[in-house]
Write a protein that holds these residues in place. Structure first.
Motif, PDB file in Angstrom:
ATOM      1  N   GLU A 282       0.812  -1.214   0.000  1.00  0.00           N
ATOM      2  CA  GLU A 282       0.000   0.000   0.000  1.00  0.00           C
ATOM      3  C   GLU A 282       0.845   1.264   0.000  1.00  0.00           C
ATOM      4  N   LEU A 283       1.924   1.288   0.765  1.00  0.00           N
ATOM      5  CA  LEU A 283       2.752   2.487   0.872  1.00  0.00           C
ATOM      6  C   LEU A 283       3.446   2.845  -0.441  1.00  0.00           C
ATOM      7  N   LEU A 284       3.577   1.849  -1.347  1.00  0.00           N
ATOM      8  CA  LEU A 284       4.236   2.118  -2.629  1.00  0.00           C
ATOM      9  C   LEU A 284       3.437   3.113  -3.457  1.00  0.00           C
ATOM     10  N   SER A 285       2.112   3.084  -3.308  1.00  0.00           N
ATOM     11  CA  SER A 285       1.271   3.977  -4.106  1.00  0.00           C
ATOM     12  C   SER A 285       1.478   5.438  -3.743  1.00  0.00           C
ATOM     13  N   GLY A 286       2.053   5.698  -2.558  1.00  0.00           N
ATOM     14  CA  GLY A 286       2.278   7.079  -2.135  1.00  0.00           C
ATOM     15  C   GLY A 286       3.653   7.619  -2.460  1.00  0.00           C
ATOM     16  N   PHE A 287       4.474   6.835  -3.137  1.00  0.00           N
ATOM     17  CA  PHE A 287       5.825   7.301  -3.470  1.00  0.00           C
ATOM     18  C   PHE A 287       5.764   8.503  -4.412  1.00  0.00           C
ATOM     19  N   ASP A 288       6.409   9.598  -4.002  1.00  0.00           N
ATOM     20  CA  ASP A 288       6.506  10.792  -4.842  1.00  0.00           C
ATOM     21  C   ASP A 288       7.857  11.431  -4.565  1.00  0.00           C
ATOM     22  N   VAL A 289       8.806  11.155  -5.437  1.00  0.00           N
ATOM     23  CA  VAL A 289      10.177  11.621  -5.209  1.00  0.00           C
ATOM     24  C   VAL A 289      10.449  12.974  -5.841  1.00  0.00           C
ATOM     25  N   THR A 290       9.391  13.665  -6.271  1.00  0.00           N
ATOM     26  CA  THR A 290       9.603  14.977  -6.895  1.00  0.00           C
ATOM     27  C   THR A 290       9.991  16.031  -5.867  1.00  0.00           C
ATOM     28  N   THR A 291       9.793  15.733  -4.586  1.00  0.00           N
ATOM     29  CA  THR A 291      10.197  16.654  -3.521  1.00  0.00           C
ATOM     30  C   THR A 291      11.239  15.975  -2.642  1.00  0.00           C
ATOM     31  N   THR A 292      11.959  16.784  -1.891  1.00  0.00           N
ATOM     32  CA  THR A 292      12.990  16.230  -1.008  1.00  0.00           C
ATOM     33  C   THR A 292      12.379  15.362   0.078  1.00  0.00           C
ATOM     34  N   SER A 293      11.292  15.840   0.664  1.00  0.00           N
ATOM     35  CA  SER A 293      10.640  15.050   1.718  1.00  0.00           C
ATOM     36  C   SER A 293      10.048  13.764   1.153  1.00  0.00           C
ATOM     37  N   GLY A 294       9.510  13.842  -0.076  1.00  0.00           N
ATOM     38  CA  GLY A 294       8.953  12.646  -0.708  1.00  0.00           C
ATOM     39  C   GLY A 294      10.018  11.625  -1.009  1.00  0.00           C
TER      40      GLY A 294
END
Length: 432
Positions: A329-341
């Motif tokens: 489930e947590l994979l769907s929230g991956f967003d590396v476009t930001t430093t925190s992401g």
């Protein structure tokens, strides 16, 4: 005394010949059928035992079919889990690359999205004969495993089939959710407050986990001047105690799937806290957690007598209609476009890889178990066939030798009968 009306010698010779002919017929039957016990009239007890064992042998053939089907299903699931592990490894590479500041994170995110979609496709296709072992989001007890007929067991009450349970291991990315109404809500089934002690434990050993049951981890920090930590980042509720309504939108929650233990729930809650901490730049010195069995150990290096962090574990029963999320489930929230992401993705990718590798290893172990059972059933069936043969099969060498002996006895008996039948004619010679 001799008599022409009664010929005892001929009667005896005839009875002997009839007995020999009967024995010859029996031996010929053994040779033609290959069995010394061909029917219940030959030996009722042995015939009954042999028929029972033959039925068991036939039953084990069907068991072998069931094991073969289960083995094929597991093979598909294992290969899919191994493929997903490889895809997650590639995602990890992209996540690590995204930690740099001078990289094109948008393109990296696009690659991660493509790999994420591929994982979803693999999960959806990993079915055999309509059964998919990589999907387990039903909030129903017993839905987390499939039964494969493993062997037959005979006891005083008769024969019964014994199943081998194959555990489902979900690798989907669906989002879990807590229902806004219904169910039985229990606040603070376990709680702890970090102050000058700076350590505590949330012990959930008394909690019984059921499929579809929701858990939330509430944090309520107190630092009015934000001198030690940012109070808003560590305050999920308006008061220290979470309400039923607030649980619905809890930042850290998990809905248990069938087969989950208390240890599984604690591990998932800690992973979700780590994700929250990465997204909100909460340093480990401010608050950290470690799952250990049915407990969560919490610690802080900054709390004191006035700056405190209160934590509580809350539960909601499955009859509320909560939604079970996927294993990834947590994979769907991956967003590396930001430093925190990017930081959040890095903190979570190892746990997701562990989930996938554990699933592949589990399927492999289950597959080996079925293969071992199949081999044992084959040996057992061979032994039963040999036992049946010992009981009912004829020894053709012995039967052939017996037939030759009986044929000689038959010839002698015919000669003896001929001699006995000639005795009255000898008496007639006395009157000539």
């Amino acid at each position: 005394m001799s008599s022409i009306l009664t010929n005892d010698s001929a009667s005896i010779a005839l009875m002997t010949l009839q007995s020999i002919n009967s024995n010859i017929a029996d031996v010929q039957s053994e040779i033609s059928t290959g069995r010394k016990v061909a029917g219940a009239d030959d030996n009722a007890a042995v015939w009954a035992i042999a028929k029972t064992m033959e039925a068991d042998v036939l039953g084990y053939r069907k068991v072998s079919d069931s094991l073969a089907l289960g083995g094929s299903t597991l093979s598909v699931a294992r290969n899919a889990a191994e493929t997903i592990t490889d895809l997650l490894t590639k995602i990890k590479g992209h996540v690590v690359t995204a930690q740099g500041e001078n990289v094109d994170r948008s393109k990296i995110q696009a690659n991660i999205g493509a790999l994420r979609d591929q994982i979803a496709a693999v999960v959806g296709a990993a079915q055999f004969n309509g059964m998919n072992l990589l999907q387990n989001t039903e909030a129903t007890e017993g839905s987390g495993s499939e039964a494969v007929l493993g062997f037959l067991q005979r006891d005083a009450s008769g024969v019964r089939g014994v199943d081998i349970a194959i555990t489902k291991r979900d690798l989907g990315q669906g989002a879990g959710a807590i229902s806004a109404s219904g169910g039985t809500y229990v606040a603070a089934v376990a709680s702890a407050t970090l102050n000058a002690t700076q350590s505590g434990t949330l012990n959930a050993s008394a909690v019984t986990v059921t499929a579809g049951m929701a858990f939330s981890l509430n944090i309520f920090g107190t630092d009015a001047d934000d001198s030690t930590f940012t109070q808003a980042d560590l305050r999920f509720t308006t008061a220290a105690s979470e309400t039923r309504a607030e649980m619905t939108n809890a930042p850290i929650f998990y809905v248990a799937r069938d087969g989950d233990t208390t240890s599984d729930v604690m591990t998932q809650l800690v992973r979700r806290f780590e994700s929250y901490a990465a997204q909100n730049d909460i340093d480990e010195s401010v608050l950290s957690m470690t799952a250990s069995g049915s407990s969560i150990s919490i610690s802080s290096g900054v709390t004191d007598g006035t700056d405190t962090i209160a934590m509580s574990l809350n539960t909601l029963t499955a009859d509320a209609g909560n939604t079970v999320g996927g294993g990834l489930e947590l994979l769907s929230g991956f967003d590396v476009t930001t430093t925190s992401g990017a930081s959040d993705a890095l903190s979570q990718i190892e746990g997701l890889l562990t989930t996938a590798t554990d699933a592949a290893a589990g399927f492999g172990s289950d597959q080996n178990r079925l293969e071992t059972q199949t081999a044992f059933n084959g040996k057992l069936t061979d032994a039963m066939r040999a036992g049946i043969g010992t009981l009912v099969d004829a020894d053709l060498e012995e039967s052939s030798a017996r037939l030759q002996v009986l044929q000689v006895q038959q010839q002698l008996a015919i000669q003896a009968l001929s001699i006995a039948n000639g005795s009255p004619r000898a008496l007639l010679g006395l009157f000539r």
